[in-house]
Design a protein around this motif. Structure first.
Motif, PDB file in Angstrom:
ATOM      1  N   GLU A  83       0.833  -1.202   0.000  1.00 42.88           N
ATOM      2  CA  GLU A  83       0.000   0.000   0.000  1.00 42.88           C
ATOM      3  C   GLU A  83       0.867   1.250   0.000  1.00 42.88           C
ATOM      4  O   GLU A  83       0.601   2.206  -0.751  1.00 42.88           O
ATOM      5  CB  GLU A  83      -0.931  -0.011   1.209  1.00 42.88           C
ATOM      6  CG  GLU A  83      -1.932   1.127   1.209  1.00 42.88           C
ATOM      7  CD  GLU A  83      -2.915   1.039   2.354  1.00 42.88           C
ATOM      8  OE1 GLU A  83      -3.814   1.894   2.422  1.00 42.88           O
ATOM      9  OE2 GLU A  83      -2.784   0.116   3.194  1.00 42.88           O
ATOM     10  N   ILE A  84       1.905   1.248   0.806  1.00 44.97           N
ATOM     11  CA  ILE A  84       2.825   2.393   0.854  1.00 44.97           C
ATOM     12  C   ILE A  84       3.489   2.584  -0.508  1.00 44.97           C
ATOM     13  O   ILE A  84       3.607   3.709  -1.008  1.00 44.97           O
ATOM     14  CB  ILE A  84       3.884   2.186   1.948  1.00 44.97           C
ATOM     15  CG1 ILE A  84       3.232   2.185   3.335  1.00 44.97           C
ATOM     16  CG2 ILE A  84       4.957   3.270   1.879  1.00 44.97           C
ATOM     17  CD1 ILE A  84       4.150   1.739   4.450  1.00 44.97           C
ATOM     18  N   ILE A 141       1.005   4.059  -3.087  1.00 51.95           N
ATOM     19  CA  ILE A 141       0.810   5.495  -2.843  1.00 51.95           C
ATOM     20  C   ILE A 141       2.050   6.276  -3.277  1.00 51.95           C
ATOM     21  O   ILE A 141       1.951   7.334  -3.917  1.00 51.95           O
ATOM     22  CB  ILE A 141       0.500   5.750  -1.352  1.00 51.95           C
ATOM     23  CG1 ILE A 141      -0.853   5.142  -0.980  1.00 51.95           C
ATOM     24  CG2 ILE A 141       0.511   7.247  -1.046  1.00 51.95           C
ATOM     25  CD1 ILE A 141      -1.112   5.086   0.513  1.00 51.95           C
ATOM     26  N   THR A 191       2.069   8.973  -6.279  1.00 48.59           N
ATOM     27  CA  THR A 191       2.427  10.341  -5.896  1.00 48.59           C
ATOM     28  C   THR A 191       3.553  10.859  -6.772  1.00 48.59           C
ATOM     29  O   THR A 191       3.518  12.001  -7.254  1.00 48.59           O
ATOM     30  CB  THR A 191       2.847  10.398  -4.415  1.00 48.59           C
ATOM     31  OG1 THR A 191       1.761   9.956  -3.601  1.00 48.59           O
ATOM     32  CG2 THR A 191       3.224  11.821  -4.010  1.00 48.59           C
ATOM     33  N   ASN A 248       0.152   5.460   9.529  1.00 47.12           N
ATOM     34  CA  ASN A 248      -0.667   6.001   8.447  1.00 47.12           C
ATOM     35  C   ASN A 248       0.035   5.758   7.111  1.00 47.12           C
ATOM     36  O   ASN A 248       1.070   6.368   6.823  1.00 47.12           O
ATOM     37  CB  ASN A 248      -0.896   7.493   8.655  1.00 47.12           C
ATOM     38  CG  ASN A 248      -1.894   8.075   7.657  1.00 47.12           C
ATOM     39  OD1 ASN A 248      -1.882   7.731   6.482  1.00 47.12           O
ATOM     40  ND2 ASN A 248      -2.743   8.965   8.129  1.00 47.12           N
ATOM     41  N   TRP A 272      -0.680   6.677   4.130  1.00 49.03           N
ATOM     42  CA  TRP A 272      -0.642   7.834   3.245  1.00 49.03           C
ATOM     43  C   TRP A 272       0.550   8.729   3.556  1.00 49.03           C
ATOM     44  O   TRP A 272       1.245   9.198   2.654  1.00 49.03           O
ATOM     45  CB  TRP A 272      -1.948   8.622   3.357  1.00 49.03           C
ATOM     46  CG  TRP A 272      -3.070   7.953   2.639  1.00 49.03           C
ATOM     47  CD1 TRP A 272      -4.007   7.111   3.174  1.00 49.03           C
ATOM     48  CD2 TRP A 272      -3.354   8.021   1.246  1.00 49.03           C
ATOM     49  NE1 TRP A 272      -4.853   6.661   2.202  1.00 49.03           N
ATOM     50  CE2 TRP A 272      -4.497   7.202   1.009  1.00 49.03           C
ATOM     51  CE3 TRP A 272      -2.774   8.704   0.181  1.00 49.03           C
ATOM     52  CZ2 TRP A 272      -5.041   7.057  -0.263  1.00 49.03           C
ATOM     53  CZ3 TRP A 272      -3.330   8.555  -1.085  1.00 49.03           C
ATOM     54  CH2 TRP A 272      -4.439   7.737  -1.305  1.00 49.03           C
ATOM     55  N   GLY A 288       3.604   6.796   2.457  1.00 49.47           N
ATOM     56  CA  GLY A 288       3.670   6.735   1.008  1.00 49.47           C
ATOM     57  C   GLY A 288       4.147   8.037   0.394  1.00 49.47           C
ATOM     58  O   GLY A 288       4.961   8.031  -0.546  1.00 49.47           O
ATOM     59  N   ILE A 289       3.655   9.151   0.913  1.00 50.09           N
ATOM     60  CA  ILE A 289       4.082  10.458   0.396  1.00 50.09           C
ATOM     61  C   ILE A 289       5.562  10.683   0.694  1.00 50.09           C
ATOM     62  O   ILE A 289       6.318  11.173  -0.157  1.00 50.09           O
ATOM     63  CB  ILE A 289       3.211  11.581   0.991  1.00 50.09           C
ATOM     64  CG1 ILE A 289       1.781  11.463   0.442  1.00 50.09           C
ATOM     65  CG2 ILE A 289       3.795  12.951   0.674  1.00 50.09           C
ATOM     66  CD1 ILE A 289       0.777  12.362   1.121  1.00 50.09           C
ATOM     67  N   SER A 305       7.644   8.599  -1.635  1.00 48.42           N
ATOM     68  CA  SER A 305       7.658   9.055  -3.033  1.00 48.42           C
ATOM     69  C   SER A 305       8.894   9.889  -3.341  1.00 48.42           C
ATOM     70  O   SER A 305       9.322   9.977  -4.496  1.00 48.42           O
ATOM     71  CB  SER A 305       6.393   9.863  -3.346  1.00 48.42           C
ATOM     72  OG  SER A 305       6.427  11.140  -2.729  1.00 48.42           O
TER      73      SER A 305
END
Length: 287
Positions: A4-5, A8, A12, A71, A73, A76-77, A80
């Motif tokens: 999932e990471i 994202i 991104t 988290n 998200w 993941g950000i 990126s």
């Protein structure tokens, strides 16, 4: 959770690219390396080892607490910033309009390159950096999470700054270079297989392994050979570095004259790769 990471992070990067409003983590790593070199440089393998040790220790100390955030998200950000797919694509495409921008992408001497050599360099750096900038970061993110990703980026940054075989860095950069060789061994070969697969040329795998092994780097030759064979080109050959011509082997069996269309053909790999990576990562999340 790592899938999932990674999904994202990849999306991104593809949508936003580099975040220009922050100081990039790789730039911060570069600042650390530059500061250490200015203060502690000595022509020895041991001093180069300490550079590697302290940079990796600093990255681990900073990233490990962040990796504990639950988290995906946020993670993941942050992740990126370790993937450079959009920047690589746009930088190589820009060479078609501004040939002299190649100097920002390669370590070879660029002042006197012909248009053919510039286009050849663009395709080579696109293939090689697909491994360093996209596939390898994803590989270590999926395998070891955020810590694995940024430790890899630290190793790769060390190699790009001090991992040269010249008078200044032969000893000081040796540990950095060897560690980078180890870290990229699997990702470079995954990249080669992906290039061949996405261009429908997997039947040229044996030739790719033959030509890839000719490169003085244990890794860089494989993605370059895969790209050359996929596009029916010959890449490599005599290349200027630090004021001298290095007689690199040729990779591939096709045309040595590289056209703008060849660069565009190489770049068509991007949408195919994006589709495959997103589908695979999405499947991992659903599973």
């Amino acid at each position: 959770m790592f899938s999932e990471i990674a999904l994202i992070a990849y999306l991104t990067d593809r949508i936003f690219g580099e975040f220009t409003f922050i100081r990039h983590p790789v730039v911060l790593m570069g600042d650390f390396i530059t500061t250490f070199e200015k203060r502690f440089y000595h022509d020895s393998i041991l001093r180069g080892f300490w550079l590697v040790f302290w940079l990796l220790a600093a990255v681990l100390a900073l990233v490990y607490p962040i990796s504990m955030i639950e988290n995906p998200w946020i993670l993941g950000i942050i992740a990126s910033t370790g993937i450079a797919g959009k920047m690589l694509y746009e930088s190589v495409r820009n060479v078609l309009n501004e040939p002299q921008s190649i100097r920002y992408l390669v370590s070879r001497d660029t002042e006197n390159l012909s248009e053919n050599d510039i286009r050849k360099a663009a395709i080579e750096t696109y293939a090689e950096n697909l491994s360093d900038g996209v596939i390898a970061p994803l590989f270590y993110l999926l395998a070891f999470g955020l810590v694995g990703l940024f430790l890899y980026k630290a190793v790769n940054t060390l190699d790009s700054m001090v991992g040269y075989r010249n008078e200044k860095y032969e000893k000081f950069g040796k540990v950095s270079a060897r560690l980078d060789d180890i870290a990229n061994y699997i990702p470079s070969r995954i990249t080669a297989v992906l290039i061949l697969t996405l261009f429908g040329k997997l039947g040229k795998l044996t030739q790719t392994w033959h030509y890839g092994a000719l490169h003085e780097s244990p890794n860089a030759g494989y993605p370059i050979a895969a790209m050359a064979l996929s596009l029916d080109l010959s890449l490599g050959g005599p290349t200027p570095y630090f004021g001298k011509i290095k007689n690199k082997p040729y990779f591939g069996e096709g045309e040595q004259e590289i056209t703008p269309l060849d660069v565009q053909r190489a770049l068509t790999l991007q949408w195919k790769l994006d589709t495959l990576v997103i589908l695979v990562l999405a499947a991992g999340v659903l599973a």
